[in-house]
Design an enzyme around this catalytic site. Structure first.
Site, PDB file in Angstrom:
ATOM      1  N   LYS A  27       0.852  -1.200   0.000  1.00 23.05           N
ATOM      2  CA  LYS A  27       0.000   0.000   0.000  1.00 23.05           C
ATOM      3  C   LYS A  27       0.891   1.254   0.000  1.00 23.05           C
ATOM      4  O   LYS A  27       0.659   2.174  -0.777  1.00 23.05           O
ATOM      5  CB  LYS A  27      -0.862   0.006   1.263  1.00 23.05           C
ATOM      6  CG  LYS A  27      -1.507   1.339   1.595  1.00 23.05           C
ATOM      7  CD  LYS A  27      -2.406   1.275   2.813  1.00 23.05           C
ATOM      8  CE  LYS A  27      -1.705   1.600   4.091  1.00 23.05           C
ATOM      9  NZ  LYS A  27      -1.449   3.033   4.333  1.00 23.05           N
ATOM     10  N   ASN A  28       1.907   1.258   0.828  1.00 24.03           N
ATOM     11  CA  ASN A  28       2.719   2.475   0.993  1.00 24.03           C
ATOM     12  C   ASN A  28       3.725   2.693  -0.126  1.00 24.03           C
ATOM     13  O   ASN A  28       4.367   3.743  -0.171  1.00 24.03           O
ATOM     14  CB  ASN A  28       3.393   2.478   2.369  1.00 24.03           C
ATOM     15  CG  ASN A  28       2.364   2.641   3.480  1.00 24.03           C
ATOM     16  OD1 ASN A  28       1.196   2.973   3.224  1.00 24.03           O
ATOM     17  ND2 ASN A  28       2.758   2.376   4.710  1.00 24.03           N
ATOM     18  N   CYS A 122      -5.129  11.620  13.252  1.00 24.69           N
ATOM     19  CA  CYS A 122      -5.780  10.316  13.298  1.00 24.69           C
ATOM     20  C   CYS A 122      -5.414   9.677  14.639  1.00 24.69           C
ATOM     21  O   CYS A 122      -4.709  10.261  15.440  1.00 24.69           O
ATOM     22  CB  CYS A 122      -5.364   9.463  12.121  1.00 24.69           C
ATOM     23  SG  CYS A 122      -3.624   9.157  12.095  1.00 24.69           S
ATOM     24  N   ARG A 127      -0.171  14.144  13.433  1.00 20.11           N
ATOM     25  CA  ARG A 127       0.221  14.124  12.025  1.00 20.11           C
ATOM     26  C   ARG A 127       0.443  15.540  11.449  1.00 20.11           C
ATOM     27  O   ARG A 127      -0.285  15.999  10.579  1.00 20.11           O
ATOM     28  CB  ARG A 127      -0.800  13.380  11.173  1.00 20.11           C
ATOM     29  CG  ARG A 127      -1.271  12.057  11.733  1.00 20.11           C
ATOM     30  CD  ARG A 127      -0.194  11.028  11.965  1.00 20.11           C
ATOM     31  NE  ARG A 127       0.449  10.522  10.785  1.00 20.11           N
ATOM     32  CZ  ARG A 127      -0.005   9.491  10.074  1.00 20.11           C
ATOM     33  NH1 ARG A 127      -1.134   8.945  10.415  1.00 20.11           N
ATOM     34  NH2 ARG A 127       0.651   9.069   9.018  1.00 20.11           N
ATOM     35  N   ASP A 317       4.928   0.528  12.164  1.00 22.83           N
ATOM     36  CA  ASP A 317       3.708  -0.134  11.674  1.00 22.83           C
ATOM     37  C   ASP A 317       3.618  -1.588  12.102  1.00 22.83           C
ATOM     38  O   ASP A 317       2.584  -2.228  11.923  1.00 22.83           O
ATOM     39  CB  ASP A 317       3.634  -0.048  10.142  1.00 22.83           C
ATOM     40  CG  ASP A 317       3.402   1.384   9.684  1.00 22.83           C
ATOM     41  OD1 ASP A 317       3.655   1.684   8.509  1.00 22.83           O
ATOM     42  OD2 ASP A 317       2.999   2.201  10.524  1.00 22.83           O
ATOM     43  N   ARG A 410      -8.681  -1.029   4.779  1.00 25.89           N
ATOM     44  CA  ARG A 410      -7.905   0.063   4.178  1.00 25.89           C
ATOM     45  C   ARG A 410      -6.536  -0.445   3.750  1.00 25.89           C
ATOM     46  O   ARG A 410      -5.928   0.057   2.830  1.00 25.89           O
ATOM     47  CB  ARG A 410      -7.702   1.210   5.182  1.00 25.89           C
ATOM     48  CG  ARG A 410      -8.872   2.126   5.359  1.00 25.89           C
ATOM     49  CD  ARG A 410      -8.496   3.322   6.209  1.00 25.89           C
ATOM     50  NE  ARG A 410      -7.316   4.000   5.675  1.00 25.89           N
ATOM     51  CZ  ARG A 410      -6.641   4.929   6.348  1.00 25.89           C
ATOM     52  NH1 ARG A 410      -7.002   5.272   7.571  1.00 25.89           N
ATOM     53  NH2 ARG A 410      -5.578   5.527   5.809  1.00 25.89           N
TER      54      ARG A 410
HETATM   55  C1  EPZ Z   1       4.243   7.017   6.548  1.00 22.69           C
HETATM   56  O1  EPZ Z   1       3.405   8.003   7.103  1.00 22.69           O
HETATM   57  C2  EPZ Z   1       3.376   5.778   6.407  1.00 22.69           C
HETATM   58  N1  EPZ Z   1       2.258   6.050   5.496  1.00 22.69           N
HETATM   59  C3  EPZ Z   1       2.850   5.368   7.782  1.00 22.69           C
HETATM   60  O2  EPZ Z   1       2.093   4.173   7.617  1.00 22.69           O
HETATM   61  C4  EPZ Z   1       4.043   5.084   8.686  1.00 22.69           C
HETATM   62  O3  EPZ Z   1       3.575   4.762   9.976  1.00 22.69           O
HETATM   63  C5  EPZ Z   1       4.938   6.334   8.754  1.00 22.69           C
HETATM   64  O4  EPZ Z   1       5.339   6.726   7.430  1.00 22.69           O
HETATM   65  C6  EPZ Z   1       6.209   6.089   9.563  1.00 22.69           C
HETATM   66  O5  EPZ Z   1       6.923   5.015   8.998  1.00 22.69           O
HETATM   67  C7  EPZ Z   1       2.481   6.031   4.158  1.00 22.69           C
HETATM   68  O6  EPZ Z   1       3.594   5.806   3.697  1.00 22.69           O
HETATM   69  C8  EPZ Z   1       1.300   6.306   3.281  1.00 22.69           C
HETATM   70  P1  EPZ Z   1       6.092  10.337   8.709  1.00 22.69           P
HETATM   71  P2  EPZ Z   1       3.917   9.541   7.169  1.00 22.69           P
HETATM   72  O7  EPZ Z   1       5.940  11.674   8.075  1.00 22.69           O
HETATM   73  O8  EPZ Z   1       4.809   9.836   6.042  1.00 22.69           O
HETATM   74  C9  EPZ Z   1       6.547  13.648  11.983  1.00 22.69           C
HETATM   75  C10 EPZ Z   1       0.143   2.845   7.652  1.00 22.69           C
HETATM   76  O9  EPZ Z   1      -0.478   2.255   8.533  1.00 22.69           O
HETATM   77  N2  EPZ Z   1       6.211  14.689  10.978  1.00 22.69           N
HETATM   78  O10 EPZ Z   1       7.218   9.458   8.270  1.00 22.69           O
HETATM   79  O11 EPZ Z   1       2.704  10.402   7.374  1.00 22.69           O
HETATM   80  C11 EPZ Z   1       5.353  12.764  12.333  1.00 22.69           C
HETATM   81  O12 EPZ Z   1       4.521  13.396  13.298  1.00 22.69           O
HETATM   82  C12 EPZ Z   1       0.685   4.237   7.900  1.00 22.69           C
HETATM   83  O13 EPZ Z   1       0.383   2.374   6.498  1.00 22.69           O
HETATM   84  C13 EPZ Z   1       6.362  16.033  11.352  1.00 22.69           C
HETATM   85  O14 EPZ Z   1       6.734  16.349  12.486  1.00 22.69           O
HETATM   86  O15 EPZ Z   1       4.738   9.541   8.517  1.00 22.69           O
HETATM   87  C14 EPZ Z   1       6.033  11.522  12.875  1.00 22.69           C
HETATM   88  O16 EPZ Z   1       6.361  11.729  14.229  1.00 22.69           O
HETATM   89  C15 EPZ Z   1       0.384   4.720   9.309  1.00 22.69           C
HETATM   90  N3  EPZ Z   1       6.070  16.993  10.435  1.00 22.69           N
HETATM   91  C16 EPZ Z   1       7.341  11.460  12.062  1.00 22.69           C
HETATM   92  O17 EPZ Z   1       7.470  12.727  11.411  1.00 22.69           O
HETATM   93  C17 EPZ Z   1       5.658  16.688   9.165  1.00 22.69           C
HETATM   94  O18 EPZ Z   1       5.436  17.627   8.367  1.00 22.69           O
HETATM   95  C18 EPZ Z   1       7.341  10.392  10.980  1.00 22.69           C
HETATM   96  O19 EPZ Z   1       6.128  10.509  10.289  1.00 22.69           O
HETATM   97  C19 EPZ Z   1       5.514  15.329   8.813  1.00 22.69           C
HETATM   98  C20 EPZ Z   1       5.796  14.337   9.732  1.00 22.69           C
END
Ligand code: EPZ
Length: 431
Positions: A27-28, A122, A127, A317, A410
C-alpha cells in the site's frame, strides 16, 4: 463507512495453522506512485496493486482532479492525467486518508497551485505537515492558510530547486519533495530523508521514466529538475508489502505448525526476522518467501525490548503486532514507540483480553508474558492495530468480534479469505 465486523474463533494458544499465505503489493509503495502519475505526460500502468480501500480513495482523489483511473480489479491500474486538471484536493476524501498529502507536491510542481484541507489527525497522532509547508515555501511558493485548509501557489512558472534539510525523517515528506524536485527549476538537494523500501521503489521507477534522482537508499537525495516524465508503456510493479509479511510471520510464530509466507521480500523485514530468531522462533528465509514452523514441544519464546525507528530499524507499523507477540513470550519487555505519540492505545483492549501490560507514558509500555488471552469484542483503531487484534483473537481462548474493520480493509485485501486458507476460523459479518 460500512459497519462490517469479523468473528474469529480462537485457538487457545494451539499452533495449528498450516499452509501457504500470499503477500500482496505494498500500500505504501502504491499510493505515492499513483500520486506521481501527475508528473507524467502519458498514461501510467501499475501492476500487483492491492484492492484495498486506500487505493480506492486515492483513485477517487485523482478522478476528482480530472484524471482517468481504470482499475481492472485483478491488480492492474492505468492512470492518465491528460487534458485540463483541477488542483483542489477534495476535502472529505483527503480527511479520510492522511496519505492524500502526497498529491500536493506533484500538483504544485505541475500546475503551480494546489489547495488542500487541514489534514485530519488520526488515532496514531496529530500528524503535522510543517515539513511540507516549510519545504514548499523554500521552493518559492506562497502559502495561504484559512479555516478550510491551505492554498499554495508557486511565484514563478516553476518551483525553484532548493537545499532542504529535514529535522525529522518523514516518509511522505521525502516522497513529496523528491517528486516536486522532478519538475522544479535546477537542482534540489534533500538531506536527512527517510529511505524506506517504498521510497527507493518510487525513485527507481521515476528514474526509469526520465527523472534524475541520485542517492536513493541513502540519507541524501539530489534531484535534477526537468520536464514531464514519460512512462512509454513501462509499468510499475508494486513491491511486496513488508508490513503484511511481518504480520503473517508474527502470526505464524504464535499459531502455526508450518506456514509458508510467499511473494515477500525478507530483506525488507530483516530487523523483525532477527529479533524473532533470537527469541526462539524457527524461521527459514529464501529469496521471496519465509517459512515459520513450531515443534510439538515448542518452548516458550523469550521476551525482548522493542524500540521503533525509521527504516531499517523496527517499523512503527509492526509495533502493535509485535506487542501481541510479547504478551505470549516469557519475561518482560519494554516497547518504546518513538515515532508517534498515540500509537499505544491498542493495549486497552489487549488488557481487557487478559494481557499484563503497564503504560509508563504515551511512548512506553511494559509487557509481561506469557498471559492467556480471552476472546472478546474489540474496536480496531487504525490499520495496523486492526491486524494486531486479528492475531490476538486467533491465539485467544474463545471467540472474538472485531468491529469497524473498514480500517483493516484500508490496508489488507480480503484478509479473511487468505486466513481461512491456512485454517483460521474467521467470518466477515456484513452490517
Ligand atoms: C508514513 O506516514 C506511512 N504512510 C505510515 O504508515 C508510517 O507509519 C509512517 O510513514 C512512519 O513510517 C504512508 O507511507 C502512506 P512520517 P507519514 O511523516 O509519512 C513527523 C500505515 O499504517 N512529521 O514518516 O505520514 C510525524 O509526526 C501508515 O500504512 C512532522 O513532524 O509519517 C512523525 O512523528 C500509518 N512533520 C514522524 O514525522 C511533518 O510535516 C514520521 O512521520 C511530517 C511528519
Amino acid at each position: 463507512m460500512p459497519k462490517d465486523k469479523f468473528e474469529i474463533q480462537g485457538l487457545s494458544g494451539q499452533k495449528k495453522l498450516r499452509g501457504e499465505i500470499e503477500v500482496k503489493g505494498s500500500k505504501n509503495a502504491v499510493l505515492p506512485v499513483m500520486a506521481s502519475s501527475i508528473l507524467f505526460e502519458d498514461s501510467l500502468k501499475l501492476e500487483n496493486i492491492p484492492n484495498i480501500e486506500d487505493v480506492f480513495r486515492m483513485s477517487e482523489l485523482l478522478e476528482e482532479l480530472g484524471i482517468k483511473v481504470e482499475n481492472d480489479n485483478s491488480g492492474g491500474i492505468t492512470i492518465s492525467s491528460k487534458g485540463s486538471l483541477s488542483s483542489d484536493l477534495n476535502e472529505d476524501l483527503s480527511r479520510k486518508m492522511r496519505a492524500s498529502i502526497i498529491l500536493a507536491g506533484p500538483i504544485l510542481a505541475r500546475f503551480g497551485k494546489v489547495s488542500f484541507p487541514h489534514p485530519g489527525g488520526c488515532v496514531i497522532g496529530k500528524r503535522p505537515i510543517d515539513l511540507f509547508i516549510e519545504g514548499f515555501s523554500q521552493m518559492g511558493a506562497t502559502v495561504e492558510e484559512n479555516k478550510k485548509g491551505y492554498i499554495i501557489k508557486s511565484k514563478g512558472k516553476k518551483l525553484k530547486g532548493v537545499n532542504l534539510f529535514f529535522p525529522v525523517q518523514s516518509v511522505t515528506a521525502t516522497e513529496t519533495f523528491m517528486m516536486a524536485g522532478v519538475l522544479a527549476e535546477g537542482k534540489t538537494i534533500l538531506k536527512n530523508v527517510a529511505f524506506e523500501p517504498e521510497i527507493v521503489s518510487l525513485g527507481e521507477f521515476l528514474n526509469s521514466c526520465g527523472a534524475d534522482i541520485k542517492g536513493l537508499g541513502t540519507p541524501t537525495l539530489e534531484i535534477k529538475g526537468g520536464n514531464l516524465l514519460k512512462a512509454g508503456g513501462k509499468s510499475y510493479k508494486a513491491i511486496p508489502d513488508r508490513l503484511e509479511a511481518g504480520c503473517f510471520l508474527i502470526l505464524g510464530a504464535l499459531a502455526a505448525e508450518d506456514l509458508l509466507i510467499k511473494n515477500c521480500n525478507p530483506d525488507h523485514i530483516e530487523v523483525l526476522i532477527d529479533i524473532l530468531k533470537k527469541s526462539g522462533v524457527s524461521i527459514d528465509v529464501s529469496k521471496n518467501s519465509i517459512r515459520v514452523k513450531n515443534k510439538k514441544d515448542q518452548k516458550p519464546f523469550v521476551s525482548f525490548n522493542v524500540k521503533t525507528h525509521e527504516y531499517p530499524g523496527f517499523p512503527t507499523d509492526l509495533q502493535a503486532p509485535i506487542g501481541v507477540f510479547l504478551t505470549q513470550s516469557k519475561g518482560q519487555a519494554i516497547v518504546f514507540e518513538t515515532i508517534f505519540e498515540s500509537r499505544l492505545n491498542y493495549i486497552e483492549d489487549l488488557i481487557r483480553m487478559g494481557a499484563d501490560i503497564t503504560m509508563f507514558d504515551p511512548h512506553r509500555i511494559m509487557i509481561k508474558g506469557p498471559a492467556l488471552l480471552k476472546g472478546r469484542e474489540l474496536e480496531g483503531l487504525d490499520i495496523r492495530s486492526g491486524l494486531a487484534f486479528i492475531i490476538a483473537a486467533i491465539i485467544a481462548k474463545g471467540s472474538s468480534v472485531i468491529n469497524n474493520i473498514y480500517y483493516i480493509d484500508r490496508g489488507y485485501e480480503k484478509i479473511e479469505d487468505r486466513l481461512q486458507k491456512i485454517g483460521v476460523k474467521i467470518e466477515r459479518i456484513n452490517n
